[in-house]
Design an enzyme around this catalytic site. Structure first.
Site, PDB file in Angstrom:
ATOM      1  N   PHE A   1       0.851  -1.193   0.000  1.00 56.98           N
ATOM      2  CA  PHE A   1       0.000   0.000   0.000  1.00 56.98           C
ATOM      3  C   PHE A   1       0.889   1.247   0.000  1.00 56.98           C
ATOM      4  CE2 PHE A   1      -2.953   3.095   1.713  1.00 56.98           C
ATOM      5  CZ  PHE A   1      -4.161   2.713   1.166  1.00 56.98           C
TER       6      PHE A   1
ATOM      7  N   ASP B   1       1.861  -4.938   8.750  1.00 57.31           N
ATOM      8  CA  ASP B   1       0.665  -4.108   8.643  1.00 57.31           C
ATOM      9  C   ASP B   1      -0.530  -5.042   8.483  1.00 57.31           C
ATOM     10  OD1 ASP B   1      -1.443  -2.462   7.880  1.00 57.31           O
ATOM     11  OD2 ASP B   1      -0.124  -1.039   6.866  1.00 57.31           O
TER      12      ASP B   1
ATOM     13  N   TYR C   1     -11.040   1.147  10.330  1.00 60.01           N
ATOM     14  CA  TYR C   1     -12.256   1.418   9.543  1.00 60.01           C
ATOM     15  C   TYR C   1     -12.525   0.394   8.453  1.00 60.01           C
ATOM     16  CZ  TYR C   1      -8.687   3.841   6.711  1.00 60.01           C
ATOM     17  OH  TYR C   1      -7.560   4.151   5.997  1.00 60.01           O
ATOM     18  N   LYS C   2     -11.681  -0.648   8.355  1.00 58.01           N
ATOM     19  CA  LYS C   2     -11.923  -1.676   7.332  1.00 58.01           C
ATOM     20  C   LYS C   2     -12.759  -2.797   7.963  1.00 58.01           C
ATOM     21  CE  LYS C   2      -8.014  -0.106   4.673  1.00 58.01           C
ATOM     22  NZ  LYS C   2      -6.558  -0.070   4.598  1.00 58.01           N
TER      23      LYS C   2
ATOM     24  N   ARG D   1     -12.172  -4.938  -7.454  1.00 60.70           N
ATOM     25  CA  ARG D   1     -11.888  -5.523  -6.145  1.00 60.70           C
ATOM     26  C   ARG D   1     -13.183  -5.727  -5.357  1.00 60.70           C
ATOM     27  NH1 ARG D   1      -8.227  -2.499  -1.627  1.00 60.70           N
ATOM     28  NH2 ARG D   1     -10.010  -1.099  -1.727  1.00 60.70           N
TER      29      ARG D   1
HETATM   30  C1  LIG Z   1      -5.957   1.136   4.457  1.00 63.49           C
HETATM   31  C2  LIG Z   1      -4.492   1.024   4.650  1.00 63.49           C
HETATM   32  C3  LIG Z   1      -3.787   2.051   5.258  1.00 63.49           C
HETATM   33  C4  LIG Z   1      -4.490   3.302   5.655  1.00 63.49           C
HETATM   34  O1  LIG Z   1      -3.700   4.194   6.329  1.00 63.49           O
HETATM   35  P1  LIG Z   1      -4.338   5.521   6.944  1.00 63.49           P
HETATM   36  O2  LIG Z   1      -3.251   6.104   7.704  1.00 63.49           O
HETATM   37  O3  LIG Z   1      -5.535   5.089   7.752  1.00 63.49           O
HETATM   38  O4  LIG Z   1      -4.817   6.361   5.814  1.00 63.49           O
HETATM   39  C5  LIG Z   1      -2.422   1.877   5.457  1.00 63.49           C
HETATM   40  N1  LIG Z   1      -1.798   0.743   5.066  1.00 63.49           N
HETATM   41  C6  LIG Z   1      -2.468  -0.261   4.468  1.00 63.49           C
HETATM   42  C7  LIG Z   1      -1.754  -1.490   4.045  1.00 63.49           C
HETATM   43  C8  LIG Z   1      -3.831  -0.146   4.228  1.00 63.49           C
HETATM   44  O5  LIG Z   1      -4.493  -1.116   3.618  1.00 63.49           O
END
Ligand SMILES: *Cc1c(COP(=O)(O)O)cnc(C)c1O
Length: 441
Positions: free
Chosen positions: A134, A203, A228-229, A400
């Protein structure tokens, strides 16, 4: 749960009748007419959240005012909600706190890991990650590499990771890839990294609440994750951070704010870090967001009497297998056209998180965004992730679809594939209104 073979919607309905987790759906108020396949990006609203947030606003804030830091336990929320999330990821009580965003928490733990590596392994030159990670994770790593005089080494294929760990300070990986849904073997890669003398930061953004995770069994070093996921904490919900107890107190994390101080309300001029993971807090907790996050985490914990994450995982695999099977049999190639989709996620369930990604056949690669928009217009909400326009064969555009076993049924999987079949077969995506791009995709 072995879902196959499935020939009809009635077969899916039979699976729903046999689904011991089906009752968990009553924890949510889902909008009618929507099949929500985007819980991997923004989880849904739990029914309990509006009343709980209203209570925080009208009673705890409105009436009790500043007293609520004590009387309503606001000050304990990062640890209390953290302990609940700990149960989902194989961490112990007191090891995980809720704070800030995933990006910020990654900055803290990667920085701490690099300080440890500098001391234990002064010759190390690299932070190793994947090019497909990401982007925010890579951006944070780039900043810290600049500060520490290290380089970021990005591998293209997960199979290259074990061979890429020479002189590595920290291996930083996302457990489940956000584009493809591919899931790493956390224990095996952690072992390889430790054997090479490197630390590992995981992560868990697409793992917490989606797949079983056991940080202790894997002997992981640090972890962060998203609220939030799959945890249904609401837009911009606070994130979480975990440090293995063997590392938690070795260094200050760089954002040494007062909530991470040993005695925040002593108001001393000198920073003295709190023991354990509490030092990973920085500023005042976001109380309203944390109250909503707690409701979301509770919806996942509600599965504990029914088998917990293992049971959720079994249903998730059955849902994604059903989806893949139906997509391939019904939309793989549509008669007399070039239309059709292929699987971009791993076929083996053990390598797949709780999502399925699809790629349109080559002549129609560019139509991916419009196909997703046409599906959304039909109430099937998934999303589109753009590929690399210069290397589409390696990094294609992706459709997705996330599958949250807390509220999805097998009949909905059937219906979603029926809609996809119609969108492709009737070329609905050609309608210009599906080609207008918004600022968030
Ligand atoms: C969704 C996601 C994020 C989101 O980071 P924010 O700081 O909440 O914007 C970070 N890393 C991964 C791998 C994600 O899937």
């Amino acid at each position: 749960m072995n879902p196959l073979p499935i020939h009809s919607r009635a077969d899916c309905q039979a699976l729903d009748r046999a689904d011991a987790l089906a009752g968990l759906k009553s924890q949510f108020d889902l909008p009618p007419g929507v099949i929500y396949l985007d819980g991997n990006s923004l989880g849904v609203l739990p029914s309990a959240t509006p009343a709980r947030v209203a209570q925080v606003l009208t009673q705890e804030w409105g009436q009790d005012l500043i007293r609520s830091w004590n009387s309503a336990g606001w000050i304990d929320m990062p640890a209390r909600v953290g302990n609940k999330i700990a149960r989902l990821v194989g961490a112990r009580n007191g090891e995980l706190v809720v704070a800030d965003s995933t990006s910020v928490n990654l900055y803290k733990v990667l920085s701490a890991a690099l300080q440890i590596a500098k001391q234990d392994r002064p010759g190390a030159r690299w932070v190793v990650s994947e090019r497909s990670n990401f982007p925010t994770d890579l951006y944070i790593a780039q900043s810290l590499c600049r500060q520490h005089g290290l380089e970021l080494k990005l591998v293209d294929e997960p199979e290259q990771l074990p061979q890429s760990l020479q002189d590595c300070a920290v291996l930083m990986l996302t457990h489940v890839n956000y584009r493809t849904g591919r899931m790493h073997d956390m224990a095996a890669l952690t072992r390889s990294a430790h054997a090479a003398g490197a630390l590992v930061v995981w992560d868990l953004a697409h793992s917490a609440g989606a797949v079983p995770v056991d940080l202790h069994a894997a002997k992981a070093d640090f972890a962060v994750g998203c609220g939030y996921k799959y945890l249904n904490g609401g837009p911009g919900a606070p994130a979480f951070v975990w440090a293995h107890p063997r590392h938690a107190e070795r260094f200050w994390q760089p954002l040494s704010g007062w909530m991470g101080h040993d005695a925040p309300f002593a108001f001393t001029p000198d920073y003295r870090p709190a023991p354990g993971v509490r030092r990973y807090l920085c500023g005042t907790p976001a109380v309203i967001g944390m109250a909503a996050l707690e409701c979301g985490v509770d919806t996942v914990l509600a599965a504990e009497p029914l088998g917990g994450m293992a049971a959720l995982r079994a249903k998730s695999l059955a849902l994604t297998e059903t989806f893949i099977h139906l997509v391939e049999t019904r939309c793989g190639t549509l008669a007399a056209t070039d239309l059709g989709v292929r699987l971009a996620s791993p076929r083996a369930g053990a390598l797949r998180g709780s999502q399925v990604s699809l790629v349109l056949h080559a002549p129609l690669q560019h139509a991916g965004y419009a196909v997703v928009q046409a599906l959304i217009a039909r109430g099937v909400i998934g999303d589109f992730r753009a590929g690399d326009s210069e290397r589409l064969s390696e990094v294609p555009h992706i459709l997705r679809f996330g599958f949250t076993p807390l509220y999805l049924s097998f009949a909905e999987v059937w219906d979603a594939v029926e809609h996809l079949h119609q969108v492709l077969g009737q070329q609905e995506w050609q309608n210009p209104k599906f080609h207008q791009t918004a600022s968030v995709t």
